[in-house]
Design a protein around this motif. Structure first.
Motif, PDB file in Angstrom:
ATOM      1  N   SER A 334       0.923  -1.099   0.083  1.00 63.19           N
ATOM      2  CA  SER A 334      -0.010   0.005   0.080  1.00 63.19           C
ATOM      3  C   SER A 334       0.734   1.202   0.134  1.00 63.19           C
ATOM      4  O   SER A 334       0.736   2.342  -0.472  1.00 63.19           O
ATOM      5  CB  SER A 334      -0.908   0.034   1.148  1.00 63.19           C
ATOM      6  N   LYS A 335       1.999   1.074   0.599  1.00 60.68           N
ATOM      7  CA  LYS A 335       2.794   2.328   0.629  1.00 60.68           C
ATOM      8  C   LYS A 335       3.566   2.593  -0.660  1.00 60.68           C
ATOM      9  O   LYS A 335       3.562   3.778  -1.037  1.00 60.68           O
ATOM     10  CB  LYS A 335       3.938   2.108   1.797  1.00 60.68           C
ATOM     11  N   ALA A 337       2.287   1.860  -3.476  1.00 59.05           N
ATOM     12  CA  ALA A 337       1.222   2.105  -4.279  1.00 59.05           C
ATOM     13  C   ALA A 337       0.849   3.563  -4.271  1.00 59.05           C
ATOM     14  O   ALA A 337       0.662   4.281  -5.126  1.00 59.05           O
ATOM     15  CB  ALA A 337      -0.105   1.399  -4.098  1.00 59.05           C
ATOM     16  N   THR A 338       0.892   4.167  -2.730  1.00 61.35           N
ATOM     17  CA  THR A 338       0.619   5.315  -2.461  1.00 61.35           C
ATOM     18  C   THR A 338       1.747   6.646  -3.155  1.00 61.35           C
ATOM     19  O   THR A 338       1.548   7.486  -3.674  1.00 61.35           O
ATOM     20  CB  THR A 338       0.586   5.584  -1.101  1.00 61.35           C
ATOM     21  N   MET A 340       3.602   5.567  -5.848  1.00 58.19           N
ATOM     22  CA  MET A 340       3.602   5.523  -7.177  1.00 58.19           C
ATOM     23  C   MET A 340       2.343   6.639  -7.512  1.00 58.19           C
ATOM     24  O   MET A 340       2.479   7.426  -8.773  1.00 58.19           O
ATOM     25  CB  MET A 340       3.061   4.326  -7.655  1.00 58.19           C
ATOM     26  N   SER A 341       1.261   6.631  -7.056  1.00 53.92           N
ATOM     27  CA  SER A 341       0.171   7.599  -7.188  1.00 53.92           C
ATOM     28  C   SER A 341       0.700   9.126  -6.959  1.00 53.92           C
ATOM     29  O   SER A 341       0.240   9.952  -7.886  1.00 53.92           O
ATOM     30  CB  SER A 341      -1.121   7.320  -6.457  1.00 53.92           C
ATOM     31  N   GLU A 342       1.381   9.218  -5.772  1.00 54.81           N
ATOM     32  CA  GLU A 342       1.612  10.626  -5.685  1.00 54.81           C
ATOM     33  C   GLU A 342       2.795  11.171  -6.911  1.00 54.81           C
ATOM     34  O   GLU A 342       2.720  12.338  -7.165  1.00 54.81           O
ATOM     35  CB  GLU A 342       2.685  10.746  -4.320  1.00 54.81           C
ATOM     36  N   THR A 343       3.713   9.861  -7.098  1.00 52.24           N
ATOM     37  CA  THR A 343       4.732  10.321  -8.382  1.00 52.24           C
ATOM     38  C   THR A 343       3.692  10.608  -9.463  1.00 52.24           C
ATOM     39  O   THR A 343       4.267  11.788 -10.409  1.00 52.24           O
ATOM     40  CB  THR A 343       5.584   9.190  -8.694  1.00 52.24           C
ATOM     41  N   THR A 344       3.007   9.827  -9.961  1.00 53.47           N
ATOM     42  CA  THR A 344       2.138  10.082 -10.992  1.00 53.47           C
ATOM     43  C   THR A 344       1.327  11.111 -10.988  1.00 53.47           C
ATOM     44  O   THR A 344       1.331  12.321 -12.112  1.00 53.47           O
ATOM     45  CB  THR A 344       1.227   8.815 -11.261  1.00 53.47           C
ATOM     46  N   THR A 345       0.926  11.795 -10.184  1.00 54.24           N
ATOM     47  CA  THR A 345       0.183  12.966  -9.786  1.00 54.24           C
ATOM     48  C   THR A 345       1.096  14.225  -9.863  1.00 54.24           C
ATOM     49  O   THR A 345       0.757  15.323 -10.741  1.00 54.24           O
ATOM     50  CB  THR A 345      -0.368  13.298  -8.207  1.00 54.24           C
ATOM     51  N   LYS A 347       3.828  14.222 -11.708  1.00 51.28           N
ATOM     52  CA  LYS A 347       4.246  14.453 -13.174  1.00 51.28           C
ATOM     53  C   LYS A 347       3.121  15.057 -14.000  1.00 51.28           C
ATOM     54  O   LYS A 347       3.478  15.806 -14.850  1.00 51.28           O
ATOM     55  CB  LYS A 347       4.634  12.865 -13.625  1.00 51.28           C
ATOM     56  N   SER A 348       1.833  14.473 -13.583  1.00 54.75           N
ATOM     57  CA  SER A 348       0.922  14.974 -14.529  1.00 54.75           C
ATOM     58  C   SER A 348       0.573  16.628 -14.242  1.00 54.75           C
ATOM     59  O   SER A 348       0.355  17.562 -14.987  1.00 54.75           O
ATOM     60  CB  SER A 348      -0.479  14.131 -14.129  1.00 54.75           C
TER      61      SER A 348
END
Length: 351
Positions: A334-335, A337-338, A340-345, A347-348
């Protein structure tokens, strides 16, 4: 007996006559003894008793004995034979003791109780074999064989072989009861040890827990101390009494070992040459109990019940440890995944 050489006296003639008659009686008695052994099924001891009784009750033998007794000097009697009072007291005590035991054996109430004692003894033995608890089995065997000892002893002519072996079985099982009581209950525990036993070692008996604690050494270790290194053989088994530790497997955090947990228990159960499952590091100051694995194995080798309970204790801790590792793995996922989601956000948003 005659002071003048070659002179025959009346006493001398009586002595010769009684001696000849007594010898004739004894000769015929031993002839009868021979016939008893050859022509009957009577035992040798019984034949001996018949011969002794006939000799002692022979009238000529009694007269001859009295004659020799009166012709013996007083000085010789005073130095070699006990006084009449001592002889009488000894004979009375022996007779009273023999009569007292015969009275017990021949008592009608005792004879009536013999079937009850014998059947009760065998029922106790059977009830012991029906129980699964070793201590109850040994106690029942002690009671049963004690009853058999009483049963054989209260017969006028007890069978010696069953009597002696029953007494041996009583002794053997009584020793086993003492060892089991020490193993099950042991010495008194302190308040701290009592609390430790109830919270973390309830799978063992108090006696087994006392033995286990006496084999270990209590130590205080500082924060960051490595207890085990992954893949390397560690000759010790640890128990965390106070504090916590972290386990790292393949370089990643695997689980927490909280208070009441074991360290290096997997390697202990597999064998001496097994390496540690992971690297264990103390998190903060810890109080631990340390056992030498070889010494502990040698102690458990001849104590099957304690060995079984110890393996059950370690297996239960292993199950808890695996559950904690699963929770830690989920937390890591979960950590990740969190992150990765923060990294993707990020970048976007930057794009």
């Amino acid at each position: 007996f005659c002071p003048i050489r070659g002179q025959r006296t009346k006493d001398d003639g009586q002595r010769r006559q009684w001696t000849k008659s007594a010898a004739s009686d004894i000769y015929h008695i031993f002839i009868d003894f021979h016939h008893l052994l050859v022509h009957t099924t009577m035992s040798r001891n019984t034949a001996y008793r018949i011969v002794a009784r006939n000799v002692l009750h022979s009238s000529r033998t009694k007269k001859l004995s009295a004659f020799y007794h009166t012709r013996t000097s007083k000085a010789f009697k005073s130095t070699t034979t006990p006084t009449a009072a001592e002889s009488t007291a000894t004979a009375t005590a022996a007779t009273s003791k023999r009569i007292r035991w015969q009275d017990i054996v021949n008592n009608p109430k005792v004879k009536a109780a013999l079937p009850v004692i014998g059947n009760g003894a065998y029922l106790a033995i059977v009830s012991g074999f029906l129980t699964s608890d070793m201590l109850q089995l040994r106690v029942a065997l002690v009671g049963g064989y004690t009853g058999l000892v009483a049963f054989h002893s209260l017969h006028p002519k007890p069978l010696k072989i069953p009597l002696r072996w029953s007494a041996v079985f009583v002794l053997v099982n009584a020793v086993a009861v003492g060892l089991l009581v020490m193993d099950r209950y042991g010495a008194a525990l302190s308040l701290e040890e009592e609390e430790l036993f109830k919270n973390h070692f309830s799978q063992l008996t108090k006696g087994q827990f006392s033995q286990l604690v006496s084999l270990g050494q209590r130590q205080e270790i500082p924060d960051g101390t490595n207890l085990t290194v992954e893949g390397k053989v560690c000759p010790r088994l640890y128990f965390i009494e106070k504090g916590t530790a972290k386990v790292y497997h393949h370089g990643a955090f695997a689980a927490h070992i909280d208070q009441g947990g074991f360290v290096n228990d997997i390697a202990f159960q597999i064998g001496e040459e097994e390496g540690a499952y992971g690297t264990t590091v103390a998190e903060g100051d810890c109080s631990i109990i340390v056992w030498d694995q070889r010494e502990l194995r040698d102690h458990l080798k001849n104590r099957s019940e304690m060995d079984r309970n110890t393996k059950y204790l370690l297996s239960e801790h292993l199950m808890k440890s695996l559950l904690k590792q699963r929770e830690a793995r989920r937390w890591n996922q979960s950590k990740a995944a969190t992150m990765m989601s923060e990294t993707t956000t990020m970048k976007s948003s930057s794009s």
